[in-house]
Design an enzyme around this catalytic site. Sequence first.
Site, PDB file in Angstrom:
ATOM      1  N   ARG A  23     -13.466  -8.665   0.160  1.00  0.00           N
ATOM      2  CA  ARG A  23     -12.550  -8.343   1.258  1.00  0.00           C
ATOM      3  C   ARG A  23     -12.064  -6.905   1.150  1.00  0.00           C
ATOM      4  O   ARG A  23     -11.672  -6.428   0.091  1.00  0.00           O
ATOM      5  CB  ARG A  23     -11.360  -9.288   1.232  1.00  0.00           C
ATOM      6  CG  ARG A  23     -10.300  -9.034   2.319  1.00  0.00           C
ATOM      7  CD  ARG A  23      -9.167  -8.186   1.817  1.00  0.00           C
ATOM      8  NE  ARG A  23      -8.073  -8.107   2.801  1.00  0.00           N
ATOM      9  CZ  ARG A  23      -7.035  -7.287   2.700  1.00  0.00           C
ATOM     10  NH1 ARG A  23      -6.943  -6.458   1.665  1.00  0.00           N
ATOM     11  NH2 ARG A  23      -6.091  -7.285   3.619  1.00  0.00           N
ATOM     12  N   VAL A  24     -12.079  -6.201   2.275  1.00  0.00           N
ATOM     13  CA  VAL A  24     -11.508  -4.863   2.376  1.00  0.00           C
ATOM     14  C   VAL A  24     -10.555  -4.866   3.561  1.00  0.00           C
ATOM     15  O   VAL A  24     -10.901  -5.346   4.642  1.00  0.00           O
ATOM     16  CB  VAL A  24     -12.598  -3.789   2.575  1.00  0.00           C
ATOM     17  CG1 VAL A  24     -11.970  -2.428   2.860  1.00  0.00           C
ATOM     18  CG2 VAL A  24     -13.497  -3.706   1.348  1.00  0.00           C
ATOM     19  N   GLY A  25      -9.356  -4.357   3.367  1.00  0.00           N
ATOM     20  CA  GLY A  25      -8.361  -4.330   4.431  1.00  0.00           C
ATOM     21  C   GLY A  25      -8.359  -3.020   5.185  1.00  0.00           C
ATOM     22  O   GLY A  25      -9.363  -2.310   5.273  1.00  0.00           O
ATOM     23  N   ASP A  26      -7.191  -2.670   5.701  1.00  0.00           N
ATOM     24  CA  ASP A  26      -7.078  -1.483   6.552  1.00  0.00           C
ATOM     25  C   ASP A  26      -7.053  -0.180   5.775  1.00  0.00           C
ATOM     26  O   ASP A  26      -7.420   0.875   6.304  1.00  0.00           O
ATOM     27  CB  ASP A  26      -5.807  -1.576   7.401  1.00  0.00           C
ATOM     28  CG  ASP A  26      -4.544  -1.526   6.553  1.00  0.00           C
ATOM     29  OD1 ASP A  26      -4.463  -2.283   5.557  1.00  0.00           O
ATOM     30  OD2 ASP A  26      -3.629  -0.751   6.877  1.00  0.00           O
ATOM     31  N   THR A  37       1.211   0.164   6.464  1.00  0.00           N
ATOM     32  CA  THR A  37       1.286  -0.702   5.300  1.00  0.00           C
ATOM     33  C   THR A  37       1.586  -2.108   5.777  1.00  0.00           C
ATOM     34  O   THR A  37       2.246  -2.288   6.798  1.00  0.00           O
ATOM     35  CB  THR A  37       2.363  -0.217   4.307  1.00  0.00           C
ATOM     36  OG1 THR A  37       2.356  -1.053   3.139  1.00  0.00           O
ATOM     37  CG2 THR A  37       3.755  -0.250   4.921  1.00  0.00           C
ATOM     38  N   GLY A  38       1.086  -3.106   5.061  1.00  0.00           N
ATOM     39  CA  GLY A  38       1.348  -4.483   5.454  1.00  0.00           C
ATOM     40  C   GLY A  38       0.101  -5.338   5.395  1.00  0.00           C
ATOM     41  O   GLY A  38      -0.766  -5.136   4.545  1.00  0.00           O
ATOM     42  N   ASP A  39       0.013  -6.296   6.307  1.00  0.00           N
ATOM     43  CA  ASP A  39      -1.110  -7.219   6.364  1.00  0.00           C
ATOM     44  C   ASP A  39      -2.344  -6.494   6.891  1.00  0.00           C
ATOM     45  O   ASP A  39      -2.532  -6.346   8.092  1.00  0.00           O
ATOM     46  CB  ASP A  39      -0.748  -8.403   7.266  1.00  0.00           C
ATOM     47  CG  ASP A  39      -1.873  -9.418   7.394  1.00  0.00           C
ATOM     48  OD1 ASP A  39      -2.967  -9.180   6.841  1.00  0.00           O
ATOM     49  OD2 ASP A  39      -1.657 -10.458   8.045  1.00  0.00           O
ATOM     50  N   GLY A  40      -3.181  -6.067   5.968  1.00  0.00           N
ATOM     51  CA  GLY A  40      -4.315  -5.240   6.335  1.00  0.00           C
ATOM     52  C   GLY A  40      -5.313  -5.902   7.250  1.00  0.00           C
ATOM     53  O   GLY A  40      -5.964  -5.237   8.058  1.00  0.00           O
ATOM     54  N   THR A  52       0.844  -1.199   0.000  1.00  0.00           N
ATOM     55  CA  THR A  52       0.000   0.000   0.000  1.00  0.00           C
ATOM     56  C   THR A  52       0.876   1.246   0.000  1.00  0.00           C
ATOM     57  O   THR A  52       1.867   1.306   0.709  1.00  0.00           O
ATOM     58  CB  THR A  52      -0.859   0.032   1.281  1.00  0.00           C
ATOM     59  OG1 THR A  52      -1.632  -1.150   1.361  1.00  0.00           O
ATOM     60  CG2 THR A  52      -1.761   1.256   1.308  1.00  0.00           C
TER      61      THR A  52
END
EC number: 3.5.1.26
Length: 346
Positions: free
Chosen positions: A234-237, A257-260, A206
């Site tokens: 799916r929606v992340g952070d 940034t990373g594993d949302g 991201t």
Amino acid sequence: MERKSNLSLLLLLLVLGMPLVRGSSPLPLVVNTWPFKNATEAAWWTLLSGGSALDAVENGCAVCEKEQCDGTVGFGGSPDEGGETTLDAMIMDGTAMDVGAVGGLRRIKNAIGVARRVLEHTTHTLLVGDSATKFAESMGFTNEDLSTKTSRDLHSDWLSRNCQPNYWRNVIPDPSKYCGPYKPSGFLKQSISPHKEEVDIHSHDTIGMVVIHKTGHTAAGTSTNGIKFKIPGRVGDSPIPGAGAYADDTAGAAAATGDGDTLLRFLPSYQAVEYMRGGDDPAIACQKVILRIQKYYPNFFGAVICASVNGSYGAACNKLPTFTQFSFMVSNSLHNEPTEKKVDCI
């Protein structure tokens, strides 16, 4: 007492040898995740040309959308299980505490631009899916295919590997061996830790950007196409205020940034800004956020950037065998061009 606690943490980090990457400068300031130099440059020149902090964030993130930074921002990357690329983005005004965001945006390339229109032309915060696409079209954005040969090839290869990796659990057939469709297995098996393949740092890149205007106004934003082979919907952070990014003129701004899916559970950007509000240096604020998540998910993949309203900045990341150092970009009046900074993960 709070100041004493902060000093104690700083001394502890130094004793343990945990690296601190910090800096400060006269305003304005642009900081963004990853070595996306062209995005930093676009934001910086926007400020020099008289643009606002919001303008800088929008223009900076838009560059990454056009350039498809690392294949994880913009069109043509991170296809979902059905082979479709969808986009998430948000932009936040730290002066008015106003936010515009889109999640699961289909068939519109300029996600950060649509997020800006949500902020400016609605009283909502987040629009999602097909309805977000309809809104974008009403704002003059072009409906077009987000897939490319690259994303189609990625999806075909994934199917040929029996849909590995994927994000299903407690279903049949066995998702670690077979493709779907899946249905509930009839029993729940509690995972000791979240399903993780070997970390690919280019699967979660991201762009998160924070801007401190010379007037002290703050803004933050994100743009991403999510994770490869996600379950559709799916929606992340990234488009969630306080998770993907956060800004507040009374304290500063931050982005993650990373594993949302993991980051979303901890609101790291909001937490970092609150740490700075309490007096923490940005570098310390970032590290405290990472350490907080580590307690529950020691193997999570993630990084945070932080900037205070006085121009100080810092970053931190969680150390993994395949991720030991995090690169981010800084542009300020002390440098003639955007500068890449690196921080050792903790």
